[in-house]
Design a protein around this motif. Sequence first.
Motif, PDB file in Angstrom:
ATOM      1  N   MET A  80    -112.869  21.128  -6.310  1.00  0.00           N
ATOM      2  CA  MET A  80    -113.694  20.927  -5.125  1.00  0.00           C
ATOM      3  C   MET A  80    -114.996  20.257  -5.532  1.00  0.00           C
ATOM      4  N   SER A  81    -115.420  19.248  -4.756  1.00  0.00           N
ATOM      5  CA  SER A  81    -116.637  18.504  -5.091  1.00  0.00           C
ATOM      6  C   SER A  81    -117.233  17.919  -3.806  1.00  0.00           C
ATOM      7  N   GLU A  82    -118.420  17.304  -3.948  1.00  0.00           N
ATOM      8  CA  GLU A  82    -119.089  16.640  -2.834  1.00  0.00           C
ATOM      9  C   GLU A  82    -119.068  15.135  -3.064  1.00  0.00           C
ATOM     10  N   ARG A  83    -118.880  14.374  -1.962  1.00  0.00           N
ATOM     11  CA  ARG A  83    -118.913  12.919  -2.065  1.00  0.00           C
ATOM     12  C   ARG A  83    -119.141  12.314  -0.677  1.00  0.00           C
ATOM     13  N   ASP A  84    -120.196  11.480  -0.610  1.00  0.00           N
ATOM     14  CA  ASP A  84    -120.481  10.749   0.637  1.00  0.00           C
ATOM     15  C   ASP A  84    -120.598  11.676   1.844  1.00  0.00           C
ATOM     16  N   GLY A  85    -121.283  12.812   1.663  1.00  0.00           N
ATOM     17  CA  GLY A  85    -121.498  13.722   2.778  1.00  0.00           C
ATOM     18  C   GLY A  85    -120.259  14.497   3.189  1.00  0.00           C
ATOM     19  N   LYS A  86    -119.274  14.588   2.289  1.00  0.00           N
ATOM     20  CA  LYS A  86    -118.042  15.293   2.598  1.00  0.00           C
ATOM     21  C   LYS A  86    -117.715  16.283   1.485  1.00  0.00           C
ATOM     22  N   LEU A  87    -117.003  17.330   1.849  1.00  0.00           N
ATOM     23  CA  LEU A  87    -116.485  18.285   0.876  1.00  0.00           C
ATOM     24  C   LEU A  87    -115.070  17.843   0.526  1.00  0.00           C
ATOM     25  N   ILE A  88    -114.856  17.481  -0.743  1.00  0.00           N
ATOM     26  CA  ILE A  88    -113.572  16.961  -1.197  1.00  0.00           C
ATOM     27  C   ILE A  88    -112.816  18.073  -1.931  1.00  0.00           C
ATOM     28  N   THR A  89    -111.555  18.264  -1.518  1.00  0.00           N
ATOM     29  CA  THR A  89    -110.688  19.245  -2.179  1.00  0.00           C
ATOM     30  C   THR A  89    -109.451  18.526  -2.689  1.00  0.00           C
ATOM     31  N   LEU A  90    -109.261  18.537  -4.030  1.00  0.00           N
ATOM     32  CA  LEU A  90    -108.098  17.912  -4.659  1.00  0.00           C
ATOM     33  C   LEU A  90    -107.134  19.000  -5.096  1.00  0.00           C
ATOM     34  N   ILE A  91    -105.896  18.940  -4.639  1.00  0.00           N
ATOM     35  CA  ILE A  91    -104.847  19.891  -5.025  1.00  0.00           C
ATOM     36  C   ILE A  91    -103.812  19.091  -5.794  1.00  0.00           C
ATOM     37  N   ARG A  92    -103.718  19.365  -7.108  1.00  0.00           N
ATOM     38  CA  ARG A  92    -102.872  18.556  -7.996  1.00  0.00           C
ATOM     39  C   ARG A  92    -101.875  19.443  -8.733  1.00  0.00           C
ATOM     40  N   ASP A  93    -100.591  18.972  -8.768  1.00  0.00           N
ATOM     41  CA  ASP A  93     -99.603  19.627  -9.633  1.00  0.00           C
ATOM     42  C   ASP A  93     -99.385  18.750 -10.860  1.00  0.00           C
ATOM     43  N   SER A  94     -98.505  19.156 -11.756  1.00  0.00           N
ATOM     44  CA  SER A  94     -98.238  18.407 -12.993  1.00  0.00           C
ATOM     45  C   SER A  94     -96.837  17.839 -13.016  1.00  0.00           C
ATOM     46  N   GLY A  95     -96.260  17.641 -11.841  1.00  0.00           N
ATOM     47  CA  GLY A  95     -94.902  17.127 -11.771  1.00  0.00           C
ATOM     48  C   GLY A  95     -94.840  15.622 -11.941  1.00  0.00           C
ATOM     49  N   ALA A  96     -93.655  15.054 -11.596  1.00  0.00           N
ATOM     50  CA  ALA A  96     -93.427  13.619 -11.756  1.00  0.00           C
ATOM     51  C   ALA A  96     -94.066  12.804 -10.640  1.00  0.00           C
ATOM     52  N   GLY A  97     -94.521  13.456  -9.593  1.00  0.00           N
ATOM     53  CA  GLY A  97     -95.121  12.733  -8.476  1.00  0.00           C
ATOM     54  C   GLY A  97     -94.080  12.113  -7.560  1.00  0.00           C
ATOM     55  N   VAL A  98     -94.518  11.209  -6.737  1.00  0.00           N
ATOM     56  CA  VAL A  98     -93.663  10.536  -5.758  1.00  0.00           C
ATOM     57  C   VAL A  98     -93.492   9.090  -6.190  1.00  0.00           C
ATOM     58  N   PRO A  99     -92.278   8.505  -6.114  1.00  0.00           N
ATOM     59  CA  PRO A  99     -92.113   7.086  -6.443  1.00  0.00           C
ATOM     60  C   PRO A  99     -93.112   6.223  -5.674  1.00  0.00           C
ATOM     61  N   PRO A 100     -93.723   5.238  -6.337  1.00  0.00           N
ATOM     62  CA  PRO A 100     -94.770   4.431  -5.676  1.00  0.00           C
ATOM     63  C   PRO A 100     -94.329   3.798  -4.371  1.00  0.00           C
ATOM     64  N   GLU A 101     -93.057   3.381  -4.309  1.00  0.00           N
ATOM     65  CA  GLU A 101     -92.585   2.723  -3.082  1.00  0.00           C
ATOM     66  C   GLU A 101     -92.430   3.693  -1.921  1.00  0.00           C
ATOM     67  N   GLN A 102     -92.445   5.005  -2.197  1.00  0.00           N
ATOM     68  CA  GLN A 102     -92.300   6.003  -1.140  1.00  0.00           C
ATOM     69  C   GLN A 102     -93.622   6.695  -0.812  1.00  0.00           C
ATOM     70  N   LEU A 103     -94.646   6.426  -1.615  1.00  0.00           N
ATOM     71  CA  LEU A 103     -95.896   7.168  -1.485  1.00  0.00           C
ATOM     72  C   LEU A 103     -96.553   6.982  -0.122  1.00  0.00           C
ATOM     73  N   SER A 104     -96.466   5.780   0.450  1.00  0.00           N
ATOM     74  CA  SER A 104     -97.134   5.516   1.730  1.00  0.00           C
ATOM     75  C   SER A 104     -96.404   6.138   2.913  1.00  0.00           C
ATOM     76  N   TYR A 105     -95.197   6.719   2.650  1.00  0.00           N
ATOM     77  CA  TYR A 105     -94.423   7.281   3.756  1.00  0.00           C
ATOM     78  C   TYR A 105     -94.352   8.808   3.735  1.00  0.00           C
ATOM     79  N   VAL A 106     -94.907   9.436   2.713  1.00  0.00           N
ATOM     80  CA  VAL A 106     -94.676  10.877   2.553  1.00  0.00           C
ATOM     81  C   VAL A 106     -95.277  11.707   3.683  1.00  0.00           C
ATOM     82  N   MET A 107     -96.290  11.164   4.386  1.00  0.00           N
ATOM     83  CA  MET A 107     -96.892  11.926   5.489  1.00  0.00           C
ATOM     84  C   MET A 107     -96.401  11.463   6.857  1.00  0.00           C
ATOM     85  N   ASP A 108     -95.358  10.606   6.863  1.00  0.00           N
ATOM     86  CA  ASP A 108     -94.787  10.169   8.136  1.00  0.00           C
ATOM     87  C   ASP A 108     -93.872  11.250   8.694  1.00  0.00           C
TER      88      ASP A 108
END
Length: 406
Positions: free
Chosen positions: A328-356
């Motif tokens: 958790m950190s501050e940036r540009d007047g916002k509270l930023i929360t980063l939640i990160r795992d250590s897995g392989a992640g999402v293929p780059p070509e699918q990354l823009s669709y994961v929240m659709d």
Amino acid sequence: MKKFIIGIVALFAILAAVCLGVGAGFEYQRVDNVYINEVLQGLDSGRQPAEKIYDYTLFDKDGQVLFSTTDTQEMSYDARINRALGNGDIVVDYGDCKVVFYIKSQGRFESMRNSLLLYLGICFAIMAIAVALSICLLYRRTVKPFEKLKVFSGEVAKGNLDFPLTLDKYNSFGAFGEAFDIMRNNLKESRLAEQKSVVDKRRLMQEIGHDIKTPLASIKAIAECGYAVDGNENYAVILDKASAIDNLVNDFYHATLEEEGQLNVFLTRHSSKDLARLIASCDYNNRASINTPPDCFTLYDKIRMTQIIDNIIANSYKYADTDISVVMSERDGKLITLIRDSGAGVPPEQLSYVMDRFYRGEKTAEKLGQGLGLHICRKLVERMGGEMICRNEDGFVVEIALPKCN
């Protein structure tokens, strides 16, 4: 409208013809040649006409006046002739003498001009009245109905389908306006049918959710008791699958609310430490490390934020099954929360669709889910005035930015 235009054109054509007719048929004051001949004959007989139309003067070659019906100045022959011609008078030979008839051409011209101006003034006045009436009729039959139509379309665009359109069916926009009013009624009926469909859909979702959750709660209770009694792993599997089905039902219900614009949030003021404690409470495997948050405050809905964090952490354990790092950190007047795992992640070509909505990646095919979790989370964060971003960075990272407050 066509008849109206033809009538206006015909009216102006008639008025133009009248003006031309007045100009062409105007009676100019002609010289009375009969009277002149009578005067000349009277000079021979010594008897003049009883009625005097023009004054006249008889003079000889020396310019001497022999007879005159009016006072005249003494002048030479040539001067008298030149003056008569210059004034527009008529000079007639009478033997060796000349007779000048004073026809008063200037007065006659002014009289004719005044008469002609009077006639033309009357014609132009009639034309002006006709133009004014034409403009008035044109406004009543074209401009005014169009203004009503403009107001009507604005009300319909704002969603006010009860606003009536009243137009005279005999004017230019009568049939057109009637068609618009029919369209308004059809739109109103369609909206009512759509609202009924939405209500029926919501009721169906509630009934399905209730019908599923009731036996599901019994299954979970029995599985929990069985696992607590003898520790059989089969009970744990049953409990896990029942919880997954319960989450799916919740996702479908929330997706329905989001689609209808009913996924409401109620913002309250919380400190960053409150958010850190909320994240820790959602970590049911106790594998998340949380840094010391900055000292600030932000606005969010506690229940909705719990739902968001729980979904993100559950996805991380489901697909990556690694430890989780929360920064958790501050940036540009916002509270930023980063939640990160250590897995392989999402293929780059699918990354823009994961929240659709309903999108599921290739690696999630063997996992239970419908692709609604991250979509709903993003919508909830946006309704709180924040922003949610997903990316790959030494694993899969979900970034939540919430605006700070005092």
